[in-house]
Design a protein around this motif. Structure first.
Motif, PDB file in Angstrom:
ATOM      1  N   HIS A  28      11.259 -14.013 -43.302  1.00 12.64           N
ATOM      2  CA  HIS A  28      11.934 -14.110 -44.563  1.00 12.64           C
ATOM      3  C   HIS A  28      11.464 -13.902 -45.541  1.00 12.64           C
ATOM      4  CE1 HIS A  28      15.340 -12.161 -46.733  1.00 12.64           C
ATOM      5  NE2 HIS A  28      15.543 -11.141 -45.879  1.00 12.64           N
ATOM      6  N   ALA A  29      11.366 -13.665 -46.705  1.00 12.63           N
ATOM      7  CA  ALA A  29      11.203 -13.966 -48.092  1.00 12.63           C
ATOM      8  C   ALA A  29      11.849 -15.443 -48.897  1.00 12.63           C
ATOM      9  CB  ALA A  29      11.307 -13.029 -49.279  1.00 12.63           C
ATOM     10  N   ILE A  30      13.689 -14.857 -48.360  1.00 15.63           N
ATOM     11  CA  ILE A  30      14.794 -15.835 -49.354  1.00 15.63           C
ATOM     12  C   ILE A  30      14.336 -17.849 -48.015  1.00 15.63           C
ATOM     13  CG2 ILE A  30      16.198 -15.700 -46.957  1.00 15.63           C
ATOM     14  CD1 ILE A  30      18.346 -15.280 -49.545  1.00 15.63           C
ATOM     15  N   ARG A  31      13.951 -17.320 -46.351  1.00 18.44           N
ATOM     16  CA  ARG A  31      13.308 -18.870 -46.053  1.00 18.44           C
ATOM     17  C   ARG A  31      12.715 -18.931 -46.680  1.00 18.44           C
ATOM     18  NH1 ARG A  31      13.482 -19.837 -40.201  1.00 18.44           N
ATOM     19  NH2 ARG A  31      12.768 -21.798 -40.112  1.00 18.44           N
ATOM     20  N   LEU A  32      11.671 -18.839 -47.683  1.00 14.99           N
ATOM     21  CA  LEU A  32      10.980 -19.790 -47.530  1.00 14.99           C
ATOM     22  C   LEU A  32      10.829 -20.393 -48.556  1.00 14.99           C
ATOM     23  CD1 LEU A  32       7.581 -17.007 -47.193  1.00 14.99           C
ATOM     24  CD2 LEU A  32       8.080 -18.915 -46.395  1.00 14.99           C
ATOM     25  N   TRP A  33      12.127 -19.717 -50.280  1.00 19.11           N
ATOM     26  CA  TRP A  33      12.260 -19.339 -51.082  1.00 19.11           C
ATOM     27  C   TRP A  33      13.480 -21.037 -51.129  1.00 19.11           C
ATOM     28  CZ3 TRP A  33      17.585 -19.806 -53.334  1.00 19.11           C
ATOM     29  CH2 TRP A  33      17.970 -19.890 -54.423  1.00 19.11           C
ATOM     30  N   ALA A  34      14.282 -20.949 -49.853  1.00 16.66           N
ATOM     31  CA  ALA A  34      15.373 -21.618 -49.926  1.00 16.66           C
ATOM     32  C   ALA A  34      14.355 -23.071 -49.145  1.00 16.66           C
ATOM     33  CB  ALA A  34      16.265 -21.331 -48.714  1.00 16.66           C
ATOM     34  N   ASP A  35      13.540 -23.254 -48.842  1.00 20.36           N
ATOM     35  CA  ASP A  35      12.522 -24.334 -48.346  1.00 20.36           C
ATOM     36  C   ASP A  35      12.152 -25.556 -49.563  1.00 20.36           C
ATOM     37  OD1 ASP A  35      13.369 -24.102 -45.630  1.00 20.36           O
ATOM     38  OD2 ASP A  35      11.760 -23.110 -44.852  1.00 20.36           O
ATOM     39  N   THR A  36      11.955 -24.556 -50.437  1.00 16.48           N
ATOM     40  CA  THR A  36      10.996 -24.998 -51.495  1.00 16.48           C
ATOM     41  C   THR A  36      11.846 -25.214 -52.960  1.00 16.48           C
ATOM     42  OG1 THR A  36      10.337 -22.875 -52.851  1.00 16.48           O
ATOM     43  CG2 THR A  36       9.193 -23.964 -50.943  1.00 16.48           C
ATOM     44  N   PHE A  37      13.258 -24.722 -52.551  1.00 11.22           N
ATOM     45  CA  PHE A  37      13.995 -25.148 -54.014  1.00 11.22           C
ATOM     46  C   PHE A  37      15.133 -26.093 -53.836  1.00 11.22           C
ATOM     47  CE2 PHE A  37      18.722 -24.269 -55.761  1.00 11.22           C
ATOM     48  CZ  PHE A  37      17.956 -22.943 -57.096  1.00 11.22           C
ATOM     49  N   PRO A  38      15.154 -26.700 -54.952  1.00 14.04           N
ATOM     50  CA  PRO A  38      15.689 -28.253 -55.212  1.00 14.04           C
ATOM     51  C   PRO A  38      17.335 -28.257 -55.366  1.00 14.04           C
ATOM     52  CG  PRO A  38      14.789 -27.254 -57.668  1.00 14.04           C
ATOM     53  CD  PRO A  38      14.904 -26.699 -56.448  1.00 14.04           C
ATOM     54  N   TRP A  39      17.377 -28.633 -54.548  1.00 13.99           N
ATOM     55  CA  TRP A  39      18.658 -28.330 -53.935  1.00 13.99           C
ATOM     56  C   TRP A  39      19.621 -29.956 -54.194  1.00 13.99           C
ATOM     57  CZ3 TRP A  39      20.694 -23.822 -53.315  1.00 13.99           C
ATOM     58  CH2 TRP A  39      19.867 -22.571 -53.048  1.00 13.99           C
ATOM     59  N   ASP A  40      19.066 -30.746 -53.975  1.00 20.54           N
ATOM     60  CA  ASP A  40      19.607 -31.317 -55.083  1.00 20.54           C
ATOM     61  C   ASP A  40      19.879 -32.167 -56.334  1.00 20.54           C
ATOM     62  OD1 ASP A  40      19.371 -32.249 -52.010  1.00 20.54           O
ATOM     63  OD2 ASP A  40      18.086 -33.987 -52.545  1.00 20.54           O
ATOM     64  N   ALA A  41      18.800 -30.646 -57.281  1.00 18.07           N
ATOM     65  CA  ALA A  41      18.889 -31.204 -58.427  1.00 18.07           C
ATOM     66  C   ALA A  41      20.093 -30.592 -58.562  1.00 18.07           C
ATOM     67  CB  ALA A  41      17.648 -31.271 -59.419  1.00 18.07           C
ATOM     68  N   LEU A  42      20.566 -29.375 -58.364  1.00 13.45           N
ATOM     69  CA  LEU A  42      21.248 -27.868 -58.591  1.00 13.45           C
ATOM     70  C   LEU A  42      22.542 -28.677 -57.533  1.00 13.45           C
ATOM     71  CD1 LEU A  42      22.234 -24.767 -58.945  1.00 13.45           C
ATOM     72  CD2 LEU A  42      21.912 -24.640 -55.780  1.00 13.45           C
ATOM     73  N   VAL A  43      22.115 -29.411 -56.852  1.00 11.69           N
ATOM     74  CA  VAL A  43      24.171 -29.385 -56.097  1.00 11.69           C
ATOM     75  C   VAL A  43      24.363 -30.695 -57.550  1.00 11.69           C
ATOM     76  CG1 VAL A  43      24.698 -31.011 -54.899  1.00 11.69           C
ATOM     77  CG2 VAL A  43      24.102 -29.444 -53.871  1.00 11.69           C
ATOM     78  N   ALA A  44      23.376 -31.778 -58.189  1.00  9.13           N
ATOM     79  CA  ALA A  44      24.147 -32.561 -58.777  1.00  9.13           C
ATOM     80  C   ALA A  44      24.373 -32.548 -60.312  1.00  9.13           C
ATOM     81  CB  ALA A  44      23.001 -33.520 -59.205  1.00  9.13           C
ATOM     82  N   THR A  45      23.808 -30.891 -60.805  1.00  9.52           N
ATOM     83  CA  THR A  45      24.122 -30.465 -62.400  1.00  9.52           C
ATOM     84  C   THR A  45      25.094 -29.053 -62.294  1.00  9.52           C
ATOM     85  OG1 THR A  45      21.710 -29.788 -62.616  1.00  9.52           O
ATOM     86  CG2 THR A  45      23.169 -28.770 -63.883  1.00  9.52           C
ATOM     87  N   VAL A  46      26.001 -29.015 -60.606  1.00 13.28           N
ATOM     88  CA  VAL A  46      26.820 -28.237 -60.728  1.00 13.28           C
ATOM     89  C   VAL A  46      28.577 -29.160 -60.410  1.00 13.28           C
ATOM     90  CG1 VAL A  46      28.073 -26.997 -58.867  1.00 13.28           C
ATOM     91  CG2 VAL A  46      26.134 -26.334 -59.264  1.00 13.28           C
ATOM     92  N   GLU A  47      28.076 -30.557 -60.100  1.00 15.53           N
ATOM     93  CA  GLU A  47      28.996 -31.817 -59.750  1.00 15.53           C
ATOM     94  C   GLU A  47      29.300 -32.171 -61.035  1.00 15.53           C
ATOM     95  OE1 GLU A  47      27.623 -34.225 -57.133  1.00 15.53           O
ATOM     96  OE2 GLU A  47      28.303 -33.361 -55.252  1.00 15.53           O
ATOM     97  N   GLN A  48      28.017 -31.898 -62.408  1.00 15.70           N
ATOM     98  CA  GLN A  48      28.505 -32.662 -62.850  1.00 15.70           C
ATOM     99  C   GLN A  48      29.242 -31.726 -64.395  1.00 15.70           C
ATOM    100  OE1 GLN A  48      24.360 -33.172 -64.463  1.00 15.70           O
ATOM    101  NE2 GLN A  48      23.777 -35.425 -64.086  1.00 15.70           N
ATOM    102  N   SER A  49      29.111 -30.583 -64.096  1.00 21.77           N
ATOM    103  CA  SER A  49      29.577 -29.412 -64.467  1.00 21.77           C
ATOM    104  C   SER A  49      31.027 -28.953 -64.606  1.00 21.77           C
ATOM    105  CB  SER A  49      28.931 -28.233 -64.447  1.00 21.77           C
ATOM    106  OG  SER A  49      29.598 -27.240 -64.801  1.00 21.77           O
ATOM    107  N   PHE A  50      31.365 -29.593 -62.849  1.00 21.91           N
ATOM    108  CA  PHE A  50      32.591 -29.805 -62.477  1.00 21.91           C
ATOM    109  C   PHE A  50      33.598 -30.269 -63.388  1.00 21.91           C
ATOM    110  CE2 PHE A  50      31.498 -25.772 -59.895  1.00 21.91           C
ATOM    111  CZ  PHE A  50      33.066 -25.272 -59.574  1.00 21.91           C
ATOM    112  N   ALA A  51      32.761 -31.916 -63.654  1.00 21.25           N
ATOM    113  CA  ALA A  51      33.298 -33.231 -64.207  1.00 21.25           C
ATOM    114  C   ALA A  51      33.648 -33.075 -65.268  1.00 21.25           C
ATOM    115  CB  ALA A  51      32.785 -34.200 -63.218  1.00 21.25           C
ATOM    116  N   ARG A  52      32.608 -32.437 -65.826  1.00 24.32           N
ATOM    117  CA  ARG A  52      33.100 -32.238 -67.602  1.00 24.32           C
ATOM    118  C   ARG A  52      34.078 -30.810 -67.671  1.00 24.32           C
ATOM    119  NH1 ARG A  52      28.441 -31.264 -68.452  1.00 24.32           N
ATOM    120  NH2 ARG A  52      28.059 -28.726 -68.397  1.00 24.32           N
ATOM    121  N   ARG A  53      33.865 -29.967 -67.380  1.00 27.82           N
ATOM    122  CA  ARG A  53      35.245 -29.143 -67.162  1.00 27.82           C
ATOM    123  C   ARG A  53      36.462 -29.888 -66.634  1.00 27.82           C
ATOM    124  NH1 ARG A  53      33.276 -23.074 -65.633  1.00 27.82           N
ATOM    125  NH2 ARG A  53      31.934 -24.659 -63.768  1.00 27.82           N
TER     126      ARG A  53
END
Length: 67
Positions: A28-53
């Protein structure tokens, strides 16, 4: 609201970690995408956004609480 109920264990950090490999076929295409997505960067960005808001400390002053 239904999607939040399914994700509440992940959002709270108290449940088992969901791995894409457990429920998405390898071809499945989403599996190939999920394996290469920078999840750590996404989580860090969301945490910073929530902490600010949504800061943990409330500003001083204002109307006193109602009993």
């Amino acid at each position: 609201m239904g999607i939040l109920r399914h994700l509440q264990h992940w959002l709270s950090g108290r449940g088992p970690q969901l791995l894409t490999a457990e429920f998405v076929p390898e071809t499945h295409a989403i599996r190939l995408w999920a394996d290469t997505f920078p999840w750590d960067a996404l989580v860090a960005t969301v945490e910073q956004s929530f902490a600010r808001r949504f800061p943990k400390k409330r500003p001083q002053g204002g109307r006193p609480p109602v009993s």
